[in-house]
Scaffold this active site. Structure first.
Site, PDB file in Angstrom:
ATOM      1  N   GLY A  36      -9.530 -38.831  18.571  1.00 27.40           N
ATOM      2  CA  GLY A  36      -8.697 -37.633  18.431  1.00 27.40           C
ATOM      3  C   GLY A  36      -9.369 -36.606  17.528  1.00 27.40           C
ATOM      4  N   HIS A  37      -9.901 -37.090  16.380  1.00 31.03           N
ATOM      5  CA  HIS A  37     -10.622 -36.174  15.486  1.00 31.03           C
ATOM      6  C   HIS A  37     -11.892 -35.643  16.174  1.00 31.03           C
ATOM      7  CE1 HIS A  37      -8.666 -38.932  12.391  1.00 31.03           C
ATOM      8  NE2 HIS A  37      -8.160 -37.768  12.110  1.00 31.03           N
ATOM      9  N   GLU A 147      -2.141 -31.619  18.236  1.00 33.46           N
ATOM     10  CA  GLU A 147      -0.715 -31.529  18.583  1.00 33.46           C
ATOM     11  C   GLU A 147       0.011 -32.855  18.378  1.00 33.46           C
ATOM     12  OE1 GLU A 147      -0.368 -29.868  22.514  1.00 33.46           O
ATOM     13  OE2 GLU A 147      -0.553 -27.826  21.732  1.00 33.46           O
ATOM     14  N   ARG A 186      -3.167 -44.645  11.862  1.00 30.01           N
ATOM     15  CA  ARG A 186      -2.208 -45.696  11.496  1.00 30.01           C
ATOM     16  C   ARG A 186      -2.047 -46.749  12.591  1.00 30.01           C
ATOM     17  NH1 ARG A 186       0.528 -41.181   8.423  1.00 30.01           N
ATOM     18  NH2 ARG A 186       0.407 -41.825   6.256  1.00 30.01           N
TER      19      ARG A 186
END
Ligand code: PAF
Length: 277
Positions: A36-37, A147, A186
């Site tokens: 995602g990063h 998002e 997480r």
């Protein structure tokens, strides 16, 4: 790829790039870099000449009893992952962002008040304060946010507008595992059994969206999804709501530009996700 630890060096590097006519995009992170990063970094690279990734686990967005002490701190692995994905121009990894006696915070209202604002009242004050500090250390032209933390993105847009900050905020869609689970640092906390169950949250958001689109009343669709999630083995549901995507007010019926927002516990992990209708 430079790794910088001091505000003075980071600000000087940003200003030097801009003086040479280059644009700079900041990708703020707390590390534990995942796909995602990396998607945020890739999007930043398409937008600006220079990309800075900040890595800082911000204590003020955790309350007592949350996972600040256990939050993964993996700077070497993060640098390696960023390098393997094509790198960035600088990583900003300050040891500490708060001097002794720090006593000033940004307290956002408006879009910060619902959802996370109800269940984690300290959270957006911590986020807005650190993001404003990062924007000061790194006077970038752009900053990009995922998002996945949609309300966070809305709070930051609101802060930029309300405080006339000279930066353009960009957003990047959620990146999901093949089974639908939204990527999050997480997710590492999930047990094997909970990891198997976790994608049901996305499946239920999709199912609820389908039901609402077919005409099921919003309240009934949300209630039956919550019942199924609890039956499946999820824990406390902090929220599972349909809301307007811009002002984040509840949507009692299907309206243009709305989203399902969810925060739900699975074992000791709190999953958050959202889905546009
Ligand atoms: O989304 C995050 O990782 C954090 O909330 C942020 C924006 C880096 C601020 O600490």
């Amino acid at each position: 790829m430079k790794i910088l630890h001091s505000k003075a060096e980071m600000t000087a590097a940003t200003i030097a790039w801009q003086a040479a006519g280059e644009t700079v995009c900041l990708v703020p992170t707390m590390g534990s870099i995942h796909q995602g990063h990396l998607a945020l970094i890739a999007a930043a690279r398409k937008t600006a000449n220079r990309v800075i990734v900040s890595i800082y686990v911000n204590p003020t967005q955790f309350s007592a009893g949350e996972d600040f002490d256990h939050y993964p701190r993996t700077l070497d692995a993060d640098c390696a992952a960023i390098t393997a994905a094509g790198g960035c121009d600088a990583i900003y990894a300050p040891a500490n962002m708060y001097d002794d006696g720090h006593a000033t915070s940004i307290v956002p209202a408006g879009v910060a008040l619902a959802m996370e604002g109800q269940t984690r009242p300290h959270f957006f004050t911590g986020v807005a304060t650190i993001v404003l500090k990062l924007f000061t250390h790194i006077p970038a032209n752009f900053a990009i946010f995922g998002e996945k933390d949609y309300q966070q993105l809305a709070v930051i847009r609101q802060m930029v507008r309300d405080l006339d900050l000279n930066i353009t905020i960009l957003a990047q869609p959620i990146i999901r595992e093949a089974d639908g689970l939204a990527l999050s640092s997480r997710n590492l906390y999930l047990s094997a059994a909970d990891r198997k169950l976790a994608p049901s949250l996305y499946a239920e958001m999709q199912e609820t969206a389908n039901q609402i689109a077919k005409g099921t009343p919003v309240d009934a669709a949300l209630t039956s999804a919550k019942t199924r999630l609890v039956k499946a083995g999820f824990g406390k549901i902090d929220y599972f709501d349909l809301r307007h995507s811009v002002n984040l007010q509840p949507a009692e019926k299907l309206v243009p530009n709305c989203r399902i927002f969810a925060a739900i516990w699975l074992g000791t992990t709190r999953l958050i996700d959202n889905y546009a209708l």
